[in-house]
Design an enzyme around this catalytic site. Structure first.
Site, mmCIF file in Angstrom:
data_model
loop_
_atom_site.group_PDB
_atom_site.id
_atom_site.type_symbol
_atom_site.label_atom_id
_atom_site.label_comp_id
_atom_site.label_asym_id
_atom_site.label_seq_id
_atom_site.Cartn_x
_atom_site.Cartn_y
_atom_site.Cartn_z
ATOM 1 N N GLY A 1 0.798 -1.230 0.000
ATOM 2 C CA GLY A 1 0.000 0.000 0.000
ATOM 3 C C GLY A 1 0.824 1.271 0.000
ATOM 4 O O GLY A 1 0.323 2.343 0.356
ATOM 5 N N HIS B 1 1.976 0.461 -13.512
ATOM 6 C CA HIS B 1 2.697 -0.778 -13.768
ATOM 7 C C HIS B 1 4.199 -0.503 -13.631
ATOM 8 O O HIS B 1 4.681 0.503 -14.155
ATOM 9 C CB HIS B 1 2.373 -1.277 -15.187
ATOM 10 C CG HIS B 1 2.977 -2.614 -15.472
ATOM 11 N ND1 HIS B 1 2.419 -3.787 -15.018
ATOM 12 C CD2 HIS B 1 4.112 -2.960 -16.128
ATOM 13 C CE1 HIS B 1 3.179 -4.807 -15.397
ATOM 14 N NE2 HIS B 1 4.210 -4.336 -16.069
HETATM 15 C C1 GRF Z 1 3.761 -1.166 -7.485
HETATM 16 O O1 GRF Z 1 5.090 -1.404 -7.839
HETATM 17 C C2 GRF Z 1 2.895 -1.019 -8.697
HETATM 18 O O2 GRF Z 1 3.575 -0.650 -9.841
HETATM 19 C C3 GRF Z 1 2.337 -2.395 -8.902
HETATM 20 O O3 GRF Z 1 2.216 -2.941 -7.628
HETATM 21 C C4 GRF Z 1 3.149 -2.338 -6.744
HETATM 22 C C5 GRF Z 1 2.390 -1.924 -5.520
HETATM 23 O O4 GRF Z 1 3.246 -1.511 -4.496
HETATM 24 N N1 GRF Z 1 1.134 -2.337 -9.676
HETATM 25 P P1 GRF Z 1 2.647 -0.880 -3.178
HETATM 26 O O5 GRF Z 1 1.667 -1.878 -2.578
HETATM 27 O O6 GRF Z 1 1.950 0.389 -3.570
HETATM 28 O O7 GRF Z 1 3.808 -0.630 -2.290
#
Ligand code: GRF
Length: 186
Positions: free
Chosen positions: A12, A103
């Site tokens: 998150g 992404h």
């Molecule tokens: C991020 O690296 C995003 O690009 C991908 O999932 C990851 C989520 O990371 N879709 P976080 O939970 O926001 O730390």
């Protein structure tokens, strides 16, 4: 005041960056957080910040009730921040052009089913890429194929591991995602 809905499954940190950004500038309120993971880090943030949340499963994510609950929030944008499940076509259709995703690579490279988290960074390192980055894009019915809104790049260093690359990517994400959301809601 704009209203946002955030979908997240994991740590998150992107959700937190977006929540902090709009808490500081007051241009949007987070009306709802949706997760599929009862242990998601984003739920601790939701509780701490008093943001309503929903935990969905494979059935409830497809129900009209969820669309109604989302519509009640009158969202300017629905922000996917590390949400691990495919968004049902019914939600895409109900909120067309109002759903964005981030992404951790330069789409269309290193996207598609199974390409998430360290799988992406592993593939980038295996291929010997000299640079990678992030893509913020609209969400349609197909994984990682919606129109691209923003891309930002960073170098891949010779001694990078999946984790060091993931850290560098997160820095980019935390900078660009809140600002891109702000730009989109206008
Ligand atoms: C991020 O690296 C995003 O690009 C991908 O999932 C990851 C989520 O990371 N879709 P976080 O939970 O926001 O730390």
């Amino acid at each position: 005041m704009h209203s946002l809905i955030i979908f997240a499954s994991g740590r998150g940190s992107n959700a937190a960056a977006i929540i902090d950004h709009f808490k500081q500038n007051g241009k949007a309120a987070i009306a709802l957080i949706v997760t599929n993971n009862p242990n998601a880090g984003v739920l601790a943030i939701a509780e701490q910040q008093h943001i309503p949340f929903l935990i969905v499963d494979k059935t409830s994510i497809k129900e009209t009730l969820l669309i109604e609950q989302m519509a009640d929030c009158k969202p300017s944008l629905i922000v996917l921040a590390g949400f691990m499940w495919k968004i049902p076509g019914t939600i895409v259709a109900a909120f067309r052009n109002k759903i964005v995703n981030i992404h951790p690579a330069l789409l269309p490279a290193y996207g598609g089913k199974g390409m998430y988290g360290n799988h992406v960074h592993h593939a980038v390192l295996e291929a010997g890429e000299k640079e990678t980055g992030i893509t913020i894009h609209h969400v349609n019915e197909h994984y990682d194929e919606g129109d691209i809104i923003v891309q930002a790049r960073c170098k891949v260093q010779a001694n990078d591991t999946e984790d060091t690359l993931a850290d560098r990517i997160h820095v980019l994400e935390h900078f660009y995602y809140p600002r891109t959301v702000e730009y989109l809601i206008g």
